[in-house]
Design a protein around this motif. Structure first.
Motif, mmCIF file in Angstrom:
data_model
loop_
_atom_site.group_PDB
_atom_site.id
_atom_site.type_symbol
_atom_site.label_atom_id
_atom_site.label_comp_id
_atom_site.label_asym_id
_atom_site.label_seq_id
_atom_site.Cartn_x
_atom_site.Cartn_y
_atom_site.Cartn_z
ATOM 1 N N ILE A 120 0.821 -1.204 -0.010
ATOM 2 C CA ILE A 120 -0.124 0.049 0.057
ATOM 3 C C ILE A 120 0.636 1.416 0.084
ATOM 4 C CG2 ILE A 120 -1.544 1.316 1.354
ATOM 5 C CD1 ILE A 120 -2.878 -1.309 2.208
ATOM 6 N N PHE A 121 1.949 1.243 0.931
ATOM 7 C CA PHE A 121 2.947 2.326 0.963
ATOM 8 C C PHE A 121 3.451 2.737 -0.580
ATOM 9 C CE2 PHE A 121 5.132 5.245 3.294
ATOM 10 C CZ PHE A 121 6.249 5.575 2.439
ATOM 11 N N SER A 122 3.760 1.495 -1.256
ATOM 12 C CA SER A 122 4.504 1.727 -2.487
ATOM 13 C C SER A 122 3.622 1.861 -3.628
ATOM 14 C CB SER A 122 5.444 0.570 -2.924
ATOM 15 O OG SER A 122 4.419 -0.646 -2.898
ATOM 16 N N ILE A 123 2.361 2.078 -3.469
ATOM 17 C CA ILE A 123 1.548 2.759 -4.659
ATOM 18 C C ILE A 123 1.982 3.946 -5.229
ATOM 19 C CG2 ILE A 123 -0.832 2.999 -5.727
ATOM 20 C CD1 ILE A 123 -1.656 0.442 -3.828
ATOM 21 N N SER A 124 1.660 4.585 -4.164
ATOM 22 C CA SER A 124 2.181 6.227 -4.522
ATOM 23 C C SER A 124 3.592 6.430 -4.496
ATOM 24 C CB SER A 124 1.395 7.052 -3.277
ATOM 25 O OG SER A 124 1.461 6.380 -1.847
ATOM 26 N N TYR A 125 4.408 5.749 -3.649
ATOM 27 C CA TYR A 125 5.753 5.907 -3.752
ATOM 28 C C TYR A 125 6.513 5.827 -5.087
ATOM 29 C CZ TYR A 125 10.769 6.164 -1.707
ATOM 30 O OH TYR A 125 11.772 6.703 -1.713
ATOM 31 N N VAL A 126 6.092 4.525 -5.724
ATOM 32 C CA VAL A 126 6.726 4.174 -7.036
ATOM 33 C C VAL A 126 6.441 5.151 -7.748
ATOM 34 C CG1 VAL A 126 6.846 2.126 -8.482
ATOM 35 C CG2 VAL A 126 7.153 1.950 -5.894
ATOM 36 N N ILE A 160 1.834 13.947 1.210
ATOM 37 C CA ILE A 160 2.045 12.487 1.746
ATOM 38 C C ILE A 160 0.639 12.013 1.216
ATOM 39 C CG2 ILE A 160 2.259 10.777 3.207
ATOM 40 C CD1 ILE A 160 4.755 12.158 3.470
ATOM 41 N N ASP A 161 0.414 11.013 0.440
ATOM 42 C CA ASP A 161 -0.937 10.461 0.089
ATOM 43 C C ASP A 161 -1.505 9.752 1.242
ATOM 44 O OD1 ASP A 161 -1.522 8.723 -3.190
ATOM 45 O OD2 ASP A 161 -2.583 10.028 -1.883
ATOM 46 N N TRP A 162 -2.701 9.431 1.122
ATOM 47 C CA TRP A 162 -3.414 8.903 2.066
ATOM 48 C C TRP A 162 -3.146 7.502 2.269
ATOM 49 C CZ3 TRP A 162 -6.515 4.539 1.310
ATOM 50 C CH2 TRP A 162 -6.755 4.321 -0.140
ATOM 51 N N LYS A 163 -2.667 7.035 1.166
ATOM 52 C CA LYS A 163 -2.218 5.200 1.359
ATOM 53 C C LYS A 163 -0.947 5.408 2.044
ATOM 54 C CE LYS A 163 -3.600 4.920 -3.851
ATOM 55 N NZ LYS A 163 -3.108 6.192 -4.025
ATOM 56 N N MET A 164 -0.043 6.221 2.215
ATOM 57 C CA MET A 164 1.229 6.130 2.829
ATOM 58 C C MET A 164 0.830 6.394 4.306
ATOM 59 S SD MET A 164 3.965 8.499 0.898
ATOM 60 C CE MET A 164 4.361 8.075 -0.807
ATOM 61 N N ASN A 165 -0.030 7.348 4.596
ATOM 62 C CA ASN A 165 -0.454 7.384 6.041
ATOM 63 C C ASN A 165 -1.275 6.312 6.341
ATOM 64 O OD1 ASN A 165 0.271 9.909 6.277
ATOM 65 N ND2 ASN A 165 -1.461 11.082 5.538
ATOM 66 N N PHE A 166 -1.955 5.424 5.495
ATOM 67 C CA PHE A 166 -2.785 4.458 6.062
ATOM 68 C C PHE A 166 -1.680 3.517 6.745
ATOM 69 C CE2 PHE A 166 -5.880 1.429 6.580
ATOM 70 C CZ PHE A 166 -5.622 0.297 5.673
ATOM 71 N N ALA A 167 -0.573 3.089 5.777
ATOM 72 C CA ALA A 167 0.389 2.053 6.049
ATOM 73 C C ALA A 167 1.100 2.533 7.507
ATOM 74 C CB ALA A 167 1.340 2.119 4.953
ATOM 75 N N MET A 168 1.330 3.422 7.336
ATOM 76 C CA MET A 168 2.077 4.028 8.728
ATOM 77 C C MET A 168 1.231 3.891 10.032
ATOM 78 S SD MET A 168 4.664 7.181 7.897
ATOM 79 C CE MET A 168 3.801 7.884 6.659
ATOM 80 N N ILE A 169 -0.196 4.417 9.774
ATOM 81 C CA ILE A 169 -0.940 4.376 11.077
ATOM 82 C C ILE A 169 -1.220 2.871 11.260
ATOM 83 C CG2 ILE A 169 -3.319 4.957 11.992
ATOM 84 C CD1 ILE A 169 -3.107 7.235 10.349
ATOM 85 N N THR A 170 -1.638 2.036 10.568
ATOM 86 C CA THR A 170 -1.720 0.500 10.967
ATOM 87 C C THR A 170 -0.573 0.088 11.559
ATOM 88 O OG1 THR A 170 -2.795 0.428 8.573
ATOM 89 C CG2 THR A 170 -2.445 -1.389 9.667
ATOM 90 N N LEU A 171 0.735 0.148 11.096
ATOM 91 C CA LEU A 171 1.725 -0.297 11.778
ATOM 92 C C LEU A 171 2.059 0.247 13.203
ATOM 93 C CD1 LEU A 171 4.691 -0.859 9.325
ATOM 94 C CD2 LEU A 171 3.155 -2.417 10.589
ATOM 95 N N ALA A 172 1.778 1.354 13.239
ATOM 96 C CA ALA A 172 1.786 2.126 14.795
ATOM 97 C C ALA A 172 0.556 1.522 15.668
ATOM 98 C CB ALA A 172 1.645 3.505 14.588
ATOM 99 N N VAL A 173 -0.558 1.218 14.997
ATOM 100 C CA VAL A 173 -1.491 0.583 15.918
ATOM 101 C C VAL A 173 -1.038 -0.691 16.453
ATOM 102 C CG1 VAL A 173 -3.606 -0.278 15.865
ATOM 103 C CG2 VAL A 173 -3.439 1.937 15.133
ATOM 104 N N LEU A 174 -0.342 -1.552 15.391
ATOM 105 C CA LEU A 174 -0.088 -3.011 15.551
ATOM 106 C C LEU A 174 1.028 -2.788 16.736
ATOM 107 C CD1 LEU A 174 -0.340 -4.735 12.122
ATOM 108 C CD2 LEU A 174 -1.265 -5.428 14.439
ATOM 109 N N CYS A 175 1.976 -1.931 16.706
ATOM 110 C CA CYS A 175 2.940 -1.765 17.495
ATOM 111 C C CYS A 175 2.461 -1.814 18.809
ATOM 112 C CB CYS A 175 3.928 -0.572 17.364
ATOM 113 S SG CYS A 175 5.254 -0.814 16.315
#
Lengths: 149, 491, 112
Positions: free
Chosen positions: B92-98, B440-455
């Motif tokens: 999901i992060f790489s869709i907008s990064y790439v 920053i696209d919403w996709k990048m934010n989504f990936a980061m927030i998911t991992l932070a919640v999992l942390c």
């Protein structure tokens, strides 16, 4: 020094005759892969070498005009997908992935030993196309513009 | 039986992407997202329902020891869940990064090959099949490190490729010696015939495997490729490489071979302890002085892998629990840190910590999640890093090795120091950083927030009720070592 | 016993090449030599005394054969090393285009 691309006239004439013989030999090795040594990979390399012979003797522009590169790339992608589909059919018919669902036949015949023959042909086509396309991409690389054909 | 689907689904996605992708990459994205989401569902299903039994699946219906067997037990389900979570967020992060790089379908095809290779390494039970899947995933990694097209990426990828092929040849020599000693390639049968092998040959085999797979895991004498490769790769690929590739290709294979097959001889456990402690100290010392954000994170990967080596080297129940838990935690917060680095690079165009500053106002999501990740990696109480490091330190003290506990504490303090430096210079200083207008696209934010919640959520796994269900079956697989052999051979 | 020792010496020649040569292409060739040494060791372990090649054809008497499994392993290993060599050569081409040299002591922009 000759001014046209490729090698001298003698090499071009001999290549014109021998390419077809090399491709025929490659097909022989692929088709008898379950009876004699060789099989898919060895036969595929021989077919790729035949096409590379044309590349070396005639130069890259002529090779790209003579062969349809889009068709070769489609061959490569579809053959490897076909390999997975043969495996999935094996899973659907019974048993596990890559199960042998074709009849095993009599010994020493060409049409024997189950799924080995179709898989050899698929691997042969895939290896031949991959090797040839990789070397063509390396040879056709334009240096200073930095774009790859 | 759902075991072979873990290899079939990503391979089919990779090959179909090469077949039907046209000029744009829309079909590539859709196919890869479908594949990774189905992998996540399958792996969660297998983890929750089947995690106390060992299942084996024979490819092409050939019985052992003639055929190739795929084994699934608690450790494999755990690793499969980890791989699918990290690869989903990375995709999901790489869709907008790439799209900023070149937006090609080749990236997604290579990504799917990487996931397929790693799944294959986890679920296989045959030694040469393991080698082939290791090669598949590491080729995809070589190509993905060099994806961006800048000069440093090619140099880093060349260094990685040369060292990787040296280690692959050493592993092949180890496989040759193993085959000549045991005359079979199935892992369980090698374990069965182990008492009849000469003990000097066992030392050879163990030494060759530690050298070969230790290089892929970035253990200390063989770590030289990691800072270049992980700092020059594009950010989602750095997260995949540093989060799961070095753990699966290095740590999981070593643990499987030395604990389940070789019955953990004391000599190799001492080697794990020494490698772990050297990695911890040298990694964090080299990391404190770095000014490049991603290079600092790459050196920290070496240091945290030292913790995992230490946990497994102690080989008590608490030590193995600490090692497994730290493996999960490090994947989560290191991937989150690499996503933050990628987001910072997208917005400001540089990775140098001296040029950044005051980014909290501009990109608040990135800054807050990086604070969560930095606290987690340094071991501050409510986050998951604290619990896993505490378990490893207590295990070291319980096993009468107080020196290693002291080294672990020193490493943790220095980790805290370097991440406070990142936070102060990178995100919250008073200078104004020059921003180049991309957001920053919403996709990048989504990936980061998911991992932070999992942390935060995985720190709940240490509560005794949840730990019985979630982590104890994994520890049992490694604690009752030779039970693996009997379960696979008996079926 | 001598053949295993010679095979190991070939492996050491390959490692010597990787460690001391300065040209990119020579490093790629040394990786190839190392791979050949590993394949050779696999085939040497498969030999049995007084046996023939493991292929059955029509009208031949069945007798003792050498072990065919490492030969399949070597086939797979040769394919893998072919892929590695292709990727390394492509990387070397791109490096030449960016750095204008094949010398590895000058390709050193990543430091520290």
């Amino acid at each position: 020094m000759n001014k046209e691309p490729g090698m001298t006239l003698i090499v071009k004439t001999v290549t014109r005759i021998s390419v077809w013989l090399i491709i025929l030999y490659g097909f022989y090795i692929i088709f008898h892969g379950h009876l004699t040594p060789g099989g898919g990979f060895g036969g595929g390399v021989i077919i790729a070498l035949a096409l590379l012979n044309v590349l070396l003797a005639y130069g890259k522009d002529f090779t790209r005009k003579w062969l349809n590169i889009k068709l070769l790339e489609n061959f490569e992608s579809s053959s490897i997908t076909l390999f997975l589909i043969v495996g999935i059919i094996g899973m659907a018919v019974g048993g596990s992935f890559l199960f042998n669902f074709i009849d095993k036949g009599t010994l020493f015949n060409m049409l024997s030993s189950g799924t080995i023959l179709p898989l050899n042909i698929i691997i042969g086509i895939k290896v031949a196309m991959s090797l040839f396309l990789v070397v063509l991409a390396l040879a056709a690389y334009n240096f200073d513009k930095g774009d790859e054909q | 039986m759902i075991i072979p689907y873990f290899i079939i689904i990503p391979l089919l996605a990779a090959f179909l992407i090469t077949l039907i992708a046209g000029e744009k990459d829309d079909w590539a994205i859709i196919l890869s997202i479908i594949a990774v989401i189905s992998l996540l569902i399958l792996s969660l299903f297998s983890y929750i329902t089947m995690h106390t039994e060992t299942l084996s699946y024979y490819m092409s219906s050939w019985k052992i020891p003639v055929g190739i067997v795929l084994v699934q037990d608690a450790l494999t389900s755990f690793m499969l869940v980890l791989v699918s979570i990290i690869s989903l967020t990375s995709l999901i992060f790489s869709i907008s990064y790439v799209r900023n790089l070149s937006g090609d379908w080749k990236y997604y095809s290579l990504f799917m090959l990487l996931v397929a290779g790693m799944n294959g390494v986890i679920i296989t039970g045959d030694l040469f099949n393991l080698f082939v899947f290791v090669e598949i995933s590491i080729f995809a990694a070589y190509a993905l490190v060099a994806y961006g097209g800048k000069a440093e990426e090619f140099e880093a990828s060349f260094k990685y490729a040369v060292m990787g092929s040296v280690s692959s040849t050493i592993v092949l020599l180890g496989i040759a010696v193993t085959y000549s000693a045991a005359s079979t390639l199935t892992l369980a049968k090698i374990g069965e015939q182990l008492p009849s092998i000469n003990s000097s040959i066992k030392l050879w085999i163990g030494g060759l495997f530690v050298a070969g797979f230790g290089l892929k895991a970035a253990a200390m004498p063989f770590h030289a490729w990691l800072p270049d490769a992980h700092s020059s790769a594009p950010a989602p690929i750095s997260a995949m490489l540093s989060g799961i590739l070095i753990k699966i290709l290095g740590m999981y294979v070593l643990v499987r071979i030395f604990f389940n097959i070789f019955d953990a001889p004391q000599f190799f456990l001492n080697i794990f302890l020494i490698i772990g402690s050297i990695s911890m100290i040298v990694g964090v010392f080299l990391a404190v002085g770095q000014w490049d954000f991603k290079r600092l994170l790459a050196y920290h990967s070496i240091s945290q892998m030292g913790y995992i080596f230490l946990g497994f080297g102690l080989s008590t129940t608490l030590g193995i629990l600490g090692g497994v838990f730290h493996l999960l935690n490090h994947a989560l917060f290191k991937s989150l840190l690499f996503y933050n680095a990628g987001a910072v690079e997208t917005v400001t165009g540089t990775r140098d910590l001296r040029k950044l500053g005051n980014l909290t106002r501009i990109i608040p999501t990135t800054s807050n999640t990086s604070m969560i990740a930095s606290l987690a990696i340094s071991g501050i109480p409510p986050f998951n890093g604290f619990f896993s490091k505490l378990i490893i330190i207590i295990a070291a003290i319980e096993a009468n090795q107080p020196v290693y506990a002291l080294i672990a504490v020193i490493g943790s303090i220095l980790t805290l120091a370097s991440f406070m430096k990142v936070q102060r210079y990178g995100f919250r200083s008073e200078k104004k950083a020059d921003v180049n207008g991309k957001s920053i696209d919403w996709k990048m934010n989504f990936a980061m927030i998911t991992l932070a919640v999992l942390c935060v959520a995985t720190s709940l796994m240490i509560i005794p009720g949840i730990r019985e269900i979630a982590l104890d079956p994994v520890v049992d697989v490694l604690q009752n070592r030779t039970l693996y052999i009997q379960l696979v051979m008996g079926k | 016993m001598i053949v295993y020792l010679l095979c190991f010496i070939l492996f050491l020649v390959g490692i010597y090449g990787i460690l001391t040569k300065r040209d990119l292409i020579k490093i790629i060739l040394s990786i190839g030599i190392m791979g050949y040494a590993a394949n050779l060791m696999l085939i040497l372990f498969a030999y049995r005394n007084n046996s023939i090649y493991p292929i059955l054809s029509e009208g031949k008497a069945v007798s003792q054969m050498v072990d065919p499994l490492p030969q399949a392993l070597v086939l797979t290993s040769i394919v893998i090393e072919l892929g590695t060599t292709a990727m390394l050569v492509a990387l070397a081409l791109r490096l030449y285009e960016k750095y204008k040299t094949f010398d590895i002591t000058k390709i050193r922009r990543l430091k520290g």
